[in-house]
Design a protein around this motif. Sequence first.
Motif, short mmCIF file in Angstrom:
data_model
loop_
_atom_site.label_atom_id
_atom_site.label_comp_id
_atom_site.label_asym_id
_atom_site.label_seq_id
_atom_site.Cartn_x
_atom_site.Cartn_y
_atom_site.Cartn_z
N GLU A 71 18.08 28.68 47.63
CA GLU A 71 19.29 29.35 48.12
C GLU A 71 19.48 30.74 47.52
O GLU A 71 19.92 31.65 48.20
CB GLU A 71 20.54 28.52 47.81
CG GLU A 71 20.64 27.23 48.60
CD GLU A 71 19.93 26.08 47.91
OE1 GLU A 71 19.88 26.06 46.67
OE2 GLU A 71 19.38 25.20 48.61
N ILE A 72 19.20 30.88 46.24
CA ILE A 72 19.47 32.15 45.56
C ILE A 72 18.14 32.85 45.27
O ILE A 72 17.25 32.27 44.65
CB ILE A 72 20.24 31.91 44.25
CG1 ILE A 72 21.58 31.21 44.54
CG2 ILE A 72 20.50 33.24 43.54
CD1 ILE A 72 22.35 30.83 43.31
N SER A 73 18.04 34.08 45.72
CA SER A 73 16.80 34.83 45.52
C SER A 73 16.67 35.28 44.07
O SER A 73 17.66 35.34 43.33
CB SER A 73 16.77 36.05 46.45
OG SER A 73 17.77 36.97 46.08
N LEU A 74 15.44 35.61 43.68
CA LEU A 74 15.20 36.09 42.32
C LEU A 74 15.94 37.41 42.06
O LEU A 74 16.46 37.62 40.97
CB LEU A 74 13.70 36.28 42.08
CG LEU A 74 12.87 35.00 42.05
CD1 LEU A 74 11.39 35.34 41.95
CD2 LEU A 74 13.28 34.10 40.89
N ASN A 75 15.98 38.27 43.07
CA ASN A 75 16.69 39.52 42.88
C ASN A 75 18.21 39.29 42.76
O ASN A 75 18.89 40.01 42.03
CB ASN A 75 16.35 40.56 43.94
CG ASN A 75 16.31 40.06 45.35
OD1 ASN A 75 15.86 38.94 45.62
ND2 ASN A 75 16.74 40.87 46.28
N GLN A 76 18.73 38.24 43.39
CA GLN A 76 20.14 37.90 43.21
C GLN A 76 20.39 37.37 41.80
O GLN A 76 21.41 37.70 41.18
CB GLN A 76 20.60 36.86 44.23
CG GLN A 76 20.79 37.42 45.63
CD GLN A 76 21.12 36.32 46.61
OE1 GLN A 76 20.35 35.38 46.79
NE2 GLN A 76 22.27 36.44 47.24
N HIS A 77 19.47 36.55 41.30
CA HIS A 77 19.59 36.06 39.92
C HIS A 77 19.61 37.24 38.94
O HIS A 77 20.42 37.28 38.01
CB HIS A 77 18.41 35.15 39.55
CG HIS A 77 18.53 33.77 40.07
ND1 HIS A 77 19.50 32.89 39.67
CD2 HIS A 77 17.77 33.08 40.96
CE1 HIS A 77 19.35 31.73 40.29
NE2 HIS A 77 18.31 31.83 41.08
N PHE A 78 18.71 38.19 39.17
CA PHE A 78 18.64 39.37 38.32
C PHE A 78 19.96 40.15 38.38
O PHE A 78 20.52 40.55 37.35
CB PHE A 78 17.46 40.25 38.75
CG PHE A 78 17.26 41.46 37.91
CD1 PHE A 78 16.96 41.36 36.56
CD2 PHE A 78 17.37 42.73 38.46
CE1 PHE A 78 16.77 42.49 35.78
CE2 PHE A 78 17.17 43.86 37.70
CZ PHE A 78 16.87 43.74 36.35
N GLN A 79 20.49 40.32 39.58
CA GLN A 79 21.76 41.02 39.74
C GLN A 79 22.88 40.28 39.01
O GLN A 79 23.72 40.90 38.35
CB GLN A 79 22.10 41.15 41.22
CG GLN A 79 23.40 41.88 41.47
CD GLN A 79 23.67 42.09 42.95
OE1 GLN A 79 22.89 41.69 43.81
NE2 GLN A 79 24.78 42.75 43.24
N GLN A 80 22.91 38.96 39.11
CA GLN A 80 23.95 38.18 38.43
C GLN A 80 23.86 38.35 36.92
O GLN A 80 24.88 38.43 36.24
CB GLN A 80 23.84 36.71 38.82
CG GLN A 80 24.25 36.43 40.25
CD GLN A 80 23.94 35.02 40.68
OE1 GLN A 80 23.28 34.26 39.98
NE2 GLN A 80 24.42 34.64 41.85
N LEU A 81 22.65 38.39 36.40
CA LEU A 81 22.49 38.62 34.96
C LEU A 81 23.00 40.00 34.56
O LEU A 81 23.70 40.14 33.54
CB LEU A 81 21.02 38.49 34.55
CG LEU A 81 20.58 37.16 34.01
CD1 LEU A 81 19.08 37.17 33.74
CD2 LEU A 81 21.31 36.79 32.75
N ILE A 82 22.67 41.00 35.33
CA ILE A 82 23.12 42.37 35.05
C ILE A 82 24.64 42.45 35.10
O ILE A 82 25.28 43.09 34.26
CB ILE A 82 22.49 43.38 36.05
CG1 ILE A 82 21.00 43.54 35.78
CG2 ILE A 82 23.20 44.72 36.01
CD1 ILE A 82 20.65 44.27 34.50
N GLU A 83 25.24 41.76 36.06
CA GLU A 83 26.70 41.82 36.24
C GLU A 83 27.44 40.83 35.34
O GLU A 83 28.66 40.86 35.28
CB GLU A 83 27.05 41.54 37.70
CG GLU A 83 26.55 42.63 38.64
CD GLU A 83 26.73 42.29 40.10
OE1 GLU A 83 27.07 41.12 40.43
OE2 GLU A 83 26.53 43.20 40.93
N GLY A 84 26.69 39.96 34.66
CA GLY A 84 27.33 38.99 33.78
C GLY A 84 27.94 37.81 34.50
O GLY A 84 28.83 37.14 33.97
N THR A 85 27.46 37.50 35.72
CA THR A 85 28.02 36.40 36.50
C THR A 85 27.03 35.24 36.66
O THR A 85 27.30 34.33 37.45
CB THR A 85 28.47 36.88 37.90
OG1 THR A 85 27.33 37.40 38.59
CG2 THR A 85 29.54 37.95 37.80
N ALA A 86 25.93 35.26 35.94
CA ALA A 86 24.90 34.22 36.07
C ALA A 86 25.41 32.88 35.56
O ALA A 86 26.18 32.81 34.61
CB ALA A 86 23.65 34.63 35.30
#
Length: 98
Positions: A71-86
Amino acid sequence: MKILDYLLSKNPREFDYQYKQNAFLALTYLLTFSEDDNSFCQIDSLERKKAQQVIEIFNDERIILVQVSREISLNQHFQQLIEGTAQEDDMENLIQAG
């Protein structure tokens, strides 16, 4: 980070899909170290700015690694980490896949 520089050096379509999977998996894994080392990839750092540029450039892509999530792409995971929402569960799946 050389990976970020390389991703910014070309059009996203020029990269092999497997390279994109490996690059975003590696970037996400490396970014997890920022939790333990405050000096790594700070909010106003050049690395963080480049990471946000990469996120914007690859925003329309769904770079999926089924071992991590369908469901969640690797680039979305990366974005969530950058934004602090992972989410912690998602990060565990990423680390196990790496």
